[in-house]
Design an enzyme around this catalytic site. Sequence first.
Site, PDB file in Angstrom:
ATOM      1  N   HIS A  86      10.423-154.097  46.746  1.00 46.62           N
ATOM      2  CA  HIS A  86      10.291-155.480  46.290  1.00 46.62           C
ATOM      3  C   HIS A  86      11.547-155.967  45.577  1.00 46.62           C
ATOM      4  CE1 HIS A  86       5.861-156.509  46.867  1.00 46.62           C
ATOM      5  NE2 HIS A  86       6.005-155.307  47.406  1.00 46.62           N
ATOM      6  N   GLY A  92      18.445-158.497  46.599  1.00 42.75           N
ATOM      7  CA  GLY A  92      19.238-157.295  46.792  1.00 42.75           C
ATOM      8  C   GLY A  92      18.860-156.270  45.738  1.00 42.75           C
ATOM      9  N   HIS A 209       4.348-145.925  53.424  1.00 44.27           N
ATOM     10  CA  HIS A 209       2.894-146.046  53.272  1.00 44.27           C
ATOM     11  C   HIS A 209       2.166-144.718  53.455  1.00 44.27           C
ATOM     12  CE1 HIS A 209       2.882-150.663  54.149  1.00 44.27           C
ATOM     13  NE2 HIS A 209       3.284-150.361  52.939  1.00 44.27           N
ATOM     14  N   THR A 210       2.925-143.642  53.536  1.00 42.66           N
ATOM     15  CA  THR A 210       2.294-142.329  53.563  1.00 42.66           C
ATOM     16  C   THR A 210       1.795-141.932  52.176  1.00 42.66           C
ATOM     17  OG1 THR A 210       2.561-140.046  54.325  1.00 42.66           O
ATOM     18  CG2 THR A 210       4.406-141.004  53.135  1.00 42.66           C
ATOM     19  N   ASP A 271       4.780-137.315  53.687  1.00 41.20           N
ATOM     20  CA  ASP A 271       4.929-136.547  54.922  1.00 41.20           C
ATOM     21  C   ASP A 271       4.864-137.497  56.113  1.00 41.20           C
ATOM     22  OD1 ASP A 271       2.237-137.245  55.089  1.00 41.20           O
ATOM     23  OD2 ASP A 271       1.507-135.240  54.584  1.00 41.20           O
TER      24      ASP A 271
END
Length: 342
Positions: A86, A92, A209-210, A271
């Site tokens: 975010h 940047g 998102h793991t 992972d």
Amino acid sequence: MEHTIPFTSTNLMEVVGAMKLDQAFRFSFFRLSLFALLASPAAAQLSPGFYSFSCPNAELLVRGAVRSASAMDSTVPAKLLRLLFHDCLVEGCDGSVLVQGNGAESSDPANKSLDGFYVVESAKRLLEIWCPGTVSCADILVLAARDAVELSGGPSVEVPLGRRDGIVSSASDVRPNMVDTVFSLDQMMQRFAAKGLSIDDLVVLSGAHTIGSSHCRTFGDRFQQASNGSLVPADNSLDSNYAMELANKCFAGASDSTSVANDPVTPSTFDNQYYANLLANKGLLHSDSILVTDPRTKSRVQAFAQSPEKFFASWADSFVKLSTVGVKTGDQGQIKVSCTNM
């Protein structure tokens, strides 16, 4: 509730001890040709050894703060990684997302659920003791997110340093730059391309998102409310059993704070399970599922699902690219004393 990491003499000694224990991490098997990745003139001024003389223990001090916070709260790593995304995708990688107050980036509704600010601020306070006025909040955030991944089981990545903190943090800049969970692949590609990131980077970085979780409202578009108040799937791309699990957790009337693990199999481990989930039609967000339903990205998903080594190597590459988006260097920006104040 505000979180703090207390700075007692005992705690300080623990951090110093962690600095010594973590020396082994400095020689990772993932060494990159970093300068080949730094395309912009500002990014080219970054260097892995930027603080070698001015604050040689900077990286170890940040790692100690992240380790301590993660030991108290297992959700910290995912929060720090999300903070970096975010930050970098708006003004940047300049730490502007860390600023608190009305009108700042953190006040935009898209950023209201961000957390982990206190970890960065705690590391900053510690660094101001050891190396006052030297290490930017922007660099601390990059290091914290990098360490969060490694401490969760992910690869070690050497990142270039020397960012300076931004002098602008505006909520009005958030929406035109952030990626929304309901975006199409083309929309996501456009947002990434504007930051110098490719479609391959999009697939790789979605692997964040793991770990972590998402509030029910972020995937509410994938369900509709039945007459009896229950939720039923409105998206046929979801595995039926998985859709039922989500509907049961996010029933109509559930709290706005109700959340679901992004990865239902290994939610706290960094992972390649995320990609296996996508192939099993268990991508939580629309922006996840689209990666396996579009032929432009499906082969990449399949490759990462089959090889954790390939995912880790690609992650190291794409993470460095993300961390150098829109950086301020040289006489740009500032070195702040507090990350939460402008």
